[in-house]
Design an enzyme around this catalytic site. Sequence first.
Site: not given
Length: 489
Positions: A254-258
Amino acid sequence: MPGEVRVRFAPSPTGLPHIGNIRTALFNWLFARHNGGKFIVRVEDTDQARLVPGSIEAMLDGLRWLNIDWDEGPEVGGDYGPYFQSERLDIYQEMADRLVSQGNAYHCYCSQKPPADDDQRQRDRRVSASADCQCRDLSQEEGSKLSAAQESKVIRFAMPKDGITRVNDLIRGEVEWRNETLNDFIIMKFDGFPTYHLAVVADDHLMEISHVMRAEEWLPSTPRHLQLFEALGFEPPKFAHLPMIMGPDRAKLSKRHGATAIGEYIVDGYLPEALLNFMVLLGWSLDDKTDVVSSQTVTDNFTLDRVTKSSAIFDQKKLLWMNGMYIRELTPDQLAAAMTPFLERDLPKDMLPVDEEYLRRIAPLLQERIKRLDESADITEYFFRANETFNTDDLVQKGMDRDSTLSALNAALDDLSGADDFQHEKLEEMLTATGEKLELSRRQFFGVLRVAATGRAVSPPLFEMMEVMGKDRTVSRVNNAVERFSAAG
RNA sequence: GCCCCGGUCGUCUAGCCUGGUCCAGGACGCCACCCUUUCAAGGUGGAGAUCAUGGGAUCGAAGCCCAUCCGGGGUACCA
């Protein structure tokens, strides 16, 4: 045409196209191409609230960038359209009504609002959100009384209360559920739009989809779909649930993984072939030793029995290596062309436009040294810059002092300005001799020259670089270094 | 909680169906050396996996059976 392979990629326009979605598209496409079938794009825009304008365009651009072409869908049309579910509402309504009249579905008069946030039981996931609904058991009279009092378009599917639903998943094998563990899910929403469940089943049937290939997160809803197919009297397609792509923490990517949106990979300077190759390897392999593999070879060999069951972590490091491999395989002209947009984006405006002919000669020098196209400007800047501003102390190499550095610089300047052949072998021969006369090691002498010519301690091979820069630029730069160094002293 | 899926080097994986040739192969990353005017690229070598754990059937298991544990997903009028 019975037996024809028809697969679909069904994105929903709710945000930026995600790597996970693209990977699903890729596997569907490979499967279609391997089997000489059709690859269809169908837009699942049944959630009006989450619709993000532009997301479908971005998705299609992403597919195009990767060279994934579709046979039916947006922009190309086809015999099974429309390919936007929002344009097929009457179809779903009709099917839902049919299910109600058959007794396979029923109107629901429960809360017309989305589930309340303060529903503690639901939040704890101790119980299904539909557990409270009693509408299935309403008598005829109760039902008509309620429908007179309030209009409700909400329709739930009446899941069989016993029995077992099985699927023979092409990747996972037999999977089965006891129907009693499945709830009465909603198939029509209050706004008259179908939910995903009804729409997929309707369209997969109508579009004659032969194989449904989607991410594993859909596996739990498969028995619902199977029950719908059965109630509607449709032959279900075959199913294959693909392993998911995870972040480094093993949670769904997801987004928080970059970087998760395909657009970021374009902007960061990845080659489409490299990203595609890398994504293919996330869940599929050709054999026990092949990593770099052409998309032709992949389509020739793409079968589901070589798809992994377990989820895969997206390893940015390996992608970077893969990108370097593909950059090195480019011809100099291709590399130059690929670098151009990045140079136009990142180079100071006064260095633009870039001389294409010059760039084509620069490209081979960088080919083994660049892993992403977005390094282009930084790594080539000194080829274009007129004046250097580096710290002249950097000219002094290990074991040297200001005097020896200055005489090295002057000796080289003499050689270079007197040279009529700027071929790199000639330059090396000439300057090697000079270096020996000066009693400097190659490391020292060439080190001084490298900084003088580029302003940096790290660069492509010195003489090949000088050859590409040409006599005027090279002499001017070395001369400039001499002047600045003398002045600083 | 309930339902479902998965579990081989840090990571991607081969092998598992059709047990012995696997004291587990390749790749990324990491380390060392070689090449070398710097940096890369390339080459060579190395560390790294009691095949999740425990039982069982077998002469023999990563592979077959059972149990357990761990991880993930689902459980929406989202897809």
